[in-house]
Design an enzyme around this catalytic site. Structure first.
Site, short mmCIF file in Angstrom:
data_model
loop_
_atom_site.label_atom_id
_atom_site.label_comp_id
_atom_site.label_asym_id
_atom_site.label_seq_id
_atom_site.Cartn_x
_atom_site.Cartn_y
_atom_site.Cartn_z
N SER A 29 0.72 -1.38 0.06
CA SER A 29 0.00 -0.18 -0.10
C SER A 29 0.81 1.13 0.04
CB SER A 29 -0.98 -0.02 1.32
OG SER A 29 -0.31 -0.08 2.34
N GLU A 31 1.38 5.53 0.72
CA GLU A 31 0.85 6.88 1.35
C GLU A 31 1.41 8.16 0.55
OE1 GLU A 31 0.51 6.92 5.63
OE2 GLU A 31 1.55 8.73 5.57
N ASP A 123 -1.59 15.36 15.73
CA ASP A 123 -0.51 16.14 16.28
C ASP A 123 -1.13 17.38 16.76
OD1 ASP A 123 1.46 14.28 16.25
OD2 ASP A 123 2.00 14.87 14.03
N ALA A 140 -11.96 12.49 22.26
CA ALA A 140 -10.93 12.70 23.20
C ALA A 140 -9.54 11.75 23.01
CB ALA A 140 -11.23 12.48 24.62
N LYS A 182 -7.94 0.60 20.73
CA LYS A 182 -8.34 0.58 19.47
C LYS A 182 -8.83 -0.37 18.55
CE LYS A 182 -4.29 3.86 18.77
NZ LYS A 182 -2.93 4.20 17.73
N PHE A 233 11.92 14.10 10.94
CA PHE A 233 10.78 13.22 11.05
C PHE A 233 10.79 12.28 12.35
CE2 PHE A 233 9.56 13.17 6.15
CZ PHE A 233 9.20 14.33 6.48
N HIS A 283 3.69 -1.19 3.82
CA HIS A 283 3.16 0.14 3.53
C HIS A 283 4.37 1.32 3.41
CE1 HIS A 283 -0.08 3.47 3.76
NE2 HIS A 283 0.90 3.88 4.56
#
Length: 311
Positions: A29, A31, A123, A140, A182, A233, A283
């Site tokens: 995949s 990005e 962020d 939240a 999650k 980064f 990815h």
């Protein structure tokens, strides 16, 4: 002369899966980030057109801090749906936005034909080092955001994972517990922050599986376009740039051609080692640059599929 076993021979004890990648399924995949100018849009679409024939599982489009690229992200994923056969995944954060605003974005994605969201806390808009504060009328946390997405539609939901721990995590127990929450909220895949030491990825996956988490943990691969950029980064995300990586780029600041070749070698070494460890999904953080990623995918055994270019 006595014949010696080769690295691929049955007697060597070192079977190289990466040398048979064409015989095993490799999934990728990509990005991208939304363009800010007309020129950047041309670069983006050149990258998409270059990589589309490799038939990726999906392509994701990032979302700026505080939703600063919200409209450009939506425009980009909507165009991908209209003009390609690719399956786009739209990034979404809950920073500096109310629940109603975020829900409107999710509905907009659904109406545009997008069925995959990369759900992130995001962020703080103040920049690196700032303390995260949820919007008083917003979601939240990432688990709450995932629940909100799931309430609107049957979206596939990918989330982030951190082999070197998120900078805000006090310990590994907290890090893994957040990932578990999650997943309990509906996440179906985790994509890692970039890393350069594959042992870090193995150790992270071991921790995740020991906690009973079974979703795919897809390694995020960042080809190094420039060492200074990657170092910045890394400082923001809690990742590390090993000394051996830095040494490989010594003296190449003004030698773009050699730097590109070294970048390809470093990334190829990493992904082929991961294949040898049994990894089949990758990815790529493309930075809207396609040639280096295309070359790595070729090494992984991927070949162009003409039908993947257009819907």
């Amino acid at each position: 002369m006595t014949d010696l076993p080769t690295p691929d021979s049955p007697t060597s004890g070192h079977t190289r899966l990466s040398r048979a990648v064409g015989d095993a399924p490799i999934n990728v995949s990509f990005e991208f980030f939304p363009p800010k100018t007309d020129e950047m849009e041309k670069t983006l679409w050149t990258a998409i057109q270059r990589l589309a024939p490799l038939a990726p599982n999906f392509v994701s489009v990032t979302y700026g801090a505080g939703g600063s690229t919200r409209e450009r992200t939506h425009s980009t994923v909507a165009r991908i749906v209209r003009e390609t056969a690719l399956k786009p995944a739209a990034h979404l954060t809950c920073v500096a936005a109310t629940r109603a605003e975020v829900e409107d974005v999710v509905r907009g994605y659904r109406e545009a034909g997008v069925h995959h969201v990369v759900a992130l806390r995001g962020d703080p808009p103040e920049g690196p080092g700032a303390v995260y504060h949820p919007h008083p009328d917003g979601f939240a946390s990432t688990p709450e955001l995932i629940e909100g997405i799931r309430a609107i539609g049957d979206f596939e939901v990918s989330v982030s994972a951190y082999p070197e721990r998120h900078p805000a995590s006090p310990d590994w127990a907290s890090e893994i517990d957040l990932l578990k929450r999650k997943v309990d909220a509906g996440a179906t895949r985790a994509i890692t922050q970039f890393f350069f030491e594959n042992d870090l990825y193995d150790a992270y996956v071991e921790r995740v599986r020991a906690a009973g988490i079974s979703i795919p943990i897809v390694p995020g691969i960042l080809p190094i376009l420039g060492l200074a950029q990657v170092t910045r980064f890394a400082e923001r995300t809690g990742a590390s740039v090993p000394a051996w990586v830095a040494r490989r780029f010594e003296g190449l600041e003004d030698d773009a051609g050699t730097r590109q070749l070294v970048s390809a070698a470093v990334a190829a070494e990493q992904v082929l080692d991961l294949v040898d460890r049994g990894v089949t999904d990758f990815h790529f953080y493309t930075m809207n640059r396609a040639d280096l990623v295309y070359a790595i995918c070729h090494l992984l055994g991927l070949r162009p599929q003409p039908a993947a270019v257009a819907a």
